[in-house]
Write an enzyme that holds these catalytic residues in place. Sequence first.
Site, PDB file in Angstrom:
ATOM      1  N   LYS A  71      36.851  33.451 -44.047  1.00  0.00           N
ATOM      2  CA  LYS A  71      36.418  32.215 -44.721  1.00  0.00           C
ATOM      3  C   LYS A  71      35.453  31.308 -43.754  1.00  0.00           C
ATOM      4  O   LYS A  71      35.775  31.119 -42.514  1.00  0.00           O
ATOM      5  CB  LYS A  71      37.513  31.278 -45.127  1.00  0.00           C
ATOM      6  CG  LYS A  71      37.261  29.809 -45.740  1.00  0.00           C
ATOM      7  CD  LYS A  71      38.343  29.319 -45.925  1.00  0.00           C
ATOM      8  CE  LYS A  71      37.736  27.730 -46.456  1.00  0.00           C
ATOM      9  NZ  LYS A  71      39.234  26.743 -46.292  1.00  0.00           N
ATOM     10  N   ASP A 130      34.057  20.949 -44.736  1.00  0.00           N
ATOM     11  CA  ASP A 130      34.656  20.919 -45.933  1.00  0.00           C
ATOM     12  C   ASP A 130      34.936  19.232 -46.315  1.00  0.00           C
ATOM     13  O   ASP A 130      35.682  18.933 -45.804  1.00  0.00           O
ATOM     14  CB  ASP A 130      35.839  21.782 -46.086  1.00  0.00           C
ATOM     15  CG  ASP A 130      36.369  21.653 -47.208  1.00  0.00           C
ATOM     16  OD1 ASP A 130      35.644  21.262 -48.470  1.00  0.00           O
ATOM     17  OD2 ASP A 130      37.587  22.050 -47.591  1.00  0.00           O
ATOM     18  N   LYS A 141      37.834  14.679 -50.125  1.00  0.00           N
ATOM     19  CA  LYS A 141      38.739  14.422 -49.387  1.00  0.00           C
ATOM     20  C   LYS A 141      38.877  13.027 -48.875  1.00  0.00           C
ATOM     21  O   LYS A 141      37.886  12.316 -48.627  1.00  0.00           O
ATOM     22  CB  LYS A 141      38.837  15.289 -48.162  1.00  0.00           C
ATOM     23  CG  LYS A 141      38.922  16.939 -48.352  1.00  0.00           C
ATOM     24  CD  LYS A 141      38.784  17.557 -46.989  1.00  0.00           C
ATOM     25  CE  LYS A 141      39.091  19.069 -47.155  1.00  0.00           C
ATOM     26  NZ  LYS A 141      40.462  19.655 -47.381  1.00  0.00           N
ATOM     27  N   ASP A 182      37.054  24.386 -40.659  1.00  0.00           N
ATOM     28  CA  ASP A 182      37.153  25.442 -41.841  1.00  0.00           C
ATOM     29  C   ASP A 182      36.468  26.623 -41.940  1.00  0.00           C
ATOM     30  O   ASP A 182      36.697  27.357 -42.982  1.00  0.00           O
ATOM     31  CB  ASP A 182      36.947  24.499 -43.026  1.00  0.00           C
ATOM     32  CG  ASP A 182      37.801  24.896 -44.276  1.00  0.00           C
ATOM     33  OD1 ASP A 182      39.081  25.301 -44.043  1.00  0.00           O
ATOM     34  OD2 ASP A 182      37.510  24.524 -45.540  1.00  0.00           O
ATOM     35  N   ASP A 218      37.845  21.214 -53.900  1.00  0.00           N
ATOM     36  CA  ASP A 218      38.318  21.364 -52.825  1.00  0.00           C
ATOM     37  C   ASP A 218      39.193  22.559 -52.544  1.00  0.00           C
ATOM     38  O   ASP A 218      39.701  22.850 -51.453  1.00  0.00           O
ATOM     39  CB  ASP A 218      39.073  20.146 -52.428  1.00  0.00           C
ATOM     40  CG  ASP A 218      39.744  19.868 -50.911  1.00  0.00           C
ATOM     41  OD1 ASP A 218      38.901  20.580 -50.004  1.00  0.00           O
ATOM     42  OD2 ASP A 218      40.545  19.246 -50.500  1.00  0.00           O
ATOM     43  N   GLU A 221      37.919  25.619 -52.417  1.00  0.00           N
ATOM     44  CA  GLU A 221      36.543  26.431 -52.306  1.00  0.00           C
ATOM     45  C   GLU A 221      36.692  27.641 -51.487  1.00  0.00           C
ATOM     46  O   GLU A 221      35.974  28.609 -51.757  1.00  0.00           O
ATOM     47  CB  GLU A 221      35.626  25.470 -51.693  1.00  0.00           C
ATOM     48  CG  GLU A 221      35.323  25.494 -50.549  1.00  0.00           C
ATOM     49  CD  GLU A 221      36.685  24.746 -49.530  1.00  0.00           C
ATOM     50  OE1 GLU A 221      36.952  25.058 -48.488  1.00  0.00           O
ATOM     51  OE2 GLU A 221      37.248  23.834 -50.236  1.00  0.00           O
ATOM     52  N   ARG A 265      38.887  30.083 -51.422  1.00  0.00           N
ATOM     53  CA  ARG A 265      39.113  31.270 -52.229  1.00  0.00           C
ATOM     54  C   ARG A 265      38.004  31.518 -53.213  1.00  0.00           C
ATOM     55  O   ARG A 265      37.866  32.982 -53.398  1.00  0.00           O
ATOM     56  CB  ARG A 265      40.262  31.047 -52.989  1.00  0.00           C
ATOM     57  CG  ARG A 265      40.265  29.906 -53.905  1.00  0.00           C
ATOM     58  CD  ARG A 265      41.481  29.231 -54.392  1.00  0.00           C
ATOM     59  NE  ARG A 265      42.097  28.591 -53.356  1.00  0.00           N
ATOM     60  CZ  ARG A 265      43.400  28.126 -53.343  1.00  0.00           C
ATOM     61  NH1 ARG A 265      43.995  28.064 -54.777  1.00  0.00           N
ATOM     62  NH2 ARG A 265      43.777  27.527 -52.590  1.00  0.00           N
TER      63      ARG A 265
END
Length: 535
Positions: A280, A285, A292, A303, A362, A364, A366
């Site tokens: 990933k 993010d 967030k 991230d 959020d 995201e 996956r």
Amino acid sequence: MVTLSVSTSPLSTAEVDVVAVGAFAPPQPTPDGDGDTPRVTGTGRAVELAADADDVADAMALDLEGELRAMGFDGSVGAIAKVPTRRSVRASVIVVVGLGDRARADTATLRTAAASVANACERSTRVATGLHTVLDVEAERAAQAVGEGLLLGSYRFTNYRSDPAAFDLEEVVLHARPEAESAVRRGVEVAQVVAGATNLARDLVNLPPQDKRPPAFADRVVAMFEGLDVTATVLDEDALRDGGYGGILGVGQGSSAPPRLVELRYAPRGAERHVALVGKGITFDSGGLSLKPSVSMETMKSDMAGAAAVCATLRAVAELGLPVAVTAVLAVAENLPSGTATRVSDVLTMKDGTTVEVINTDAEGRLVLGDGLVHARELGPDVIIDVATLTGAAVVALGDRMSVVIANDDGFAAQLVAAGRRSGEPLWPLPLAKDEYGQRVEGHIADLRNTGGRPAGAIFGALFLHRFVGDEIAWAHLDIAGPAWAAEPWGVFGKGATGVPTRTLTEWIRRFAEPPTADTIQPHDLPTPPSHAPV
């Protein structure tokens, strides 16, 4: 980076600034006062000098135990005491590092102790040590652990400081017995490669987000492999659109910096096994439109730690010349809110045609990983491992020092847990639980939805990803949301990026590259466990 070397001369004769030796914590007294437990008078009980410390103390004609007792040194793992030599040996200072309880000491102890030595010696230029000799451990493994600890502990990220603090340590010499020299050299060579790759991953994660937006990040990663037998392919936004990578495009469409997919392939001649690693790579993010809180964004430059770890692992594998093919797939995007961002309840079409209803922008990671897993699966590997800072639920379950592993094969999960234990990067298995929770992945107006509520959040994330792999290929998901970033120093790490699980993946691949045995994963011959099978 600090360099490591090997010498067969006596440790007490080393021409260095500092000699680093070990000491075990005092044994606990027996309740009735019998036995061999040391008894001392004065301010406390004596620590137990390790063999390397005994040798140096004899050469100095120094009561080192008495010195340490007077200083109140307790011998706990990583504790440091500095004792001046008054030039009775060539070094000016002896650094004594605690090894804890002798009965519990292992290679993880050596790694942590060596990191403490590196921190304690940052104002010295050359250091000599015999820490790798103090336990009844195979010489190569011990040398690798000490070497990794020294190199990980000496890591500093000062690229953005106008006046960085001085760090003078340049070389650490491991003193070995002549009969163990070749084994120690092998351990040191592996440590240089593996710790170097881990520190490279830490560099990538520690970079501020403005300097690793997806196109720049892709370019930086490709440059890391210049001169190595690795081929790189980068899919830009047009290629992603043509290839149907709707998950990556959907996550990245809110940013002015378009997403990328990076494929790095190491394929040595004669390799009969192929491992695919999928990382990933969310370079920042914000949560997208499901924004967030500001405090939660403070570490969101990390991230992309999964992408950093898999490309660092590939670099280590290539530098070690392991006889196994490895492909790293990095799904890279920036998750920002804007007028073009994916909306809550939008439907994305993934690379394999699966449709996904976006319940929370959020969630995201996956989405980009789903496309990355399909890309990896189409390459026909024997094994797929994905790595991601995926869920806060993993942190709730295991805290910030253990990663979650969820796999479609019990034996595979157990191998990764064992590799993490050997590497000092602990993992803990959770079940895939398809029968219990699989229906929660189903969408309302699409095939899937990207969130399933708070309960079993780490498992839900894995169930979503499993839909893009299936049971026909060995697959494991590593959720590193906790240990990818250290909020405070611990173990071999200072504050910031850790590079987890680069060392675990490299250790597992080293063993996977060996001729198959009854207890190793067999390519194309993996049992398919029942969906409720515990891992």
